[in-house]
Write a protein that holds these residues in place. Structure first.
Motif, short mmCIF file in Angstrom:
data_model
loop_
_atom_site.label_atom_id
_atom_site.label_comp_id
_atom_site.label_asym_id
_atom_site.label_seq_id
_atom_site.Cartn_x
_atom_site.Cartn_y
_atom_site.Cartn_z
N THR A 36 -17.01 -17.28 -3.67
CA THR A 36 -16.63 -15.87 -3.72
C THR A 36 -15.26 -15.69 -3.07
OG1 THR A 36 -18.97 -15.34 -3.44
CG2 THR A 36 -17.41 -13.53 -3.17
N LEU A 37 -14.38 -15.00 -3.74
CA LEU A 37 -13.06 -14.70 -3.22
C LEU A 37 -13.12 -13.41 -2.40
CD1 LEU A 37 -10.93 -15.58 -6.38
CD2 LEU A 37 -11.21 -16.94 -4.29
N PRO A 38 -12.10 -13.14 -1.56
CA PRO A 38 -12.14 -11.94 -0.70
C PRO A 38 -12.42 -10.63 -1.45
CG PRO A 38 -10.38 -13.40 0.01
CD PRO A 38 -10.95 -13.99 -1.26
N GLU A 39 -11.87 -10.45 -2.65
CA GLU A 39 -12.13 -9.20 -3.40
C GLU A 39 -13.61 -9.09 -3.78
OE1 GLU A 39 -9.67 -6.87 -5.19
OE2 GLU A 39 -7.82 -8.02 -5.00
N GLY A 40 -14.24 -10.23 -4.09
CA GLY A 40 -15.67 -10.24 -4.39
C GLY A 40 -16.50 -9.95 -3.16
N GLU A 41 -16.10 -10.53 -2.03
CA GLU A 41 -16.80 -10.27 -0.77
C GLU A 41 -16.71 -8.79 -0.41
OE1 GLU A 41 -14.99 -12.94 2.04
OE2 GLU A 41 -16.06 -14.68 1.23
N ALA A 42 -15.53 -8.19 -0.62
CA ALA A 42 -15.35 -6.77 -0.31
C ALA A 42 -16.25 -5.89 -1.17
CB ALA A 42 -13.88 -6.37 -0.52
N MET A 43 -16.66 -6.42 -2.33
CA MET A 43 -17.58 -5.69 -3.21
C MET A 43 -19.04 -5.96 -2.84
SD MET A 43 -15.59 -6.43 -6.79
CE MET A 43 -16.77 -5.56 -7.80
#
Length: 168
Positions: A36-43
């Motif tokens: 998971t990339l940071p944008e996915g984690e933020a979601m």
């Protein structure tokens, strides 16, 4: 003179061994695991799964199985030209002709259907399977598969990068 021929023969063999299997008439297969990339984690996503690239004289096939997605949601998935660890994870879309258009068949996009533009769709359990193929053999620059979230009004051409898998 004999040493020159021997050196040439050794260099020739080493050069042949350095070619990808697809260039020699075989198959070159590489795999990677999604993170998971940071944008996915933020979601709030925790994306896992795997990707595979298979290069052969017939062309290139990329497959992916991804879990941890929002059920019933369509995502974009593309072959990319850099590793996941790059400052811009995955870099940009890999293009067969770098000066060519940014859509299939010049790019390789994954789909859950036969339509290469349809993207991958997560089932009720949040799992998506996708496949994409091209009649060209991807060069070594094809290094990762990236999953993109498609924002409202967006298309399967891209969006925020939420997961990446290096193809090694």
């Amino acid at each position: 003179m004999r040493h020159g021929r021997a050196l040439f023969a050794v260099l020739l063999v080493l050069g042949v061994l350095a070619l990808p299997a697809a260039a020699l008439g075989g198959t070159d297969t590489k795999h990677g695991k999604f993170t998971t990339l940071p944008e996915g984690e933020a979601m709030g996503l925790d994306i896992k799964g795997f990707a595979q690239i298979k290069r052969s004289t017939d062309g290139t096939v990329v497959k992916a199985v991804v879990r941890g997605l929002e059920p019933g949601t369509i995502y974009a998935a593309h072959l990319h030209d850099a590793p996941c660890s790059a400052p811009n994870p995955g870099g940009g879309h890999y293009k067969n002709d770098p000066a060519g258009p940014s859509v299939p068949p010049n790019e390789l996009w994954l789909s859950s259907t036969d339509d290469p533009m349809a993207g991958i769709t997560a089932n009720a359990g949040g799992v998506a399977k996708g496949r994409g193929s091209a009649d060209w053999v991807a060069r070594p620059e094809a290094q990762s598969v990236v999953i993109h979230f498609i924002p409202p009004g967006g298309t399967t051409a891209g969006g925020p990068k939420i997961a990446c898998a290096d193809l090694r």
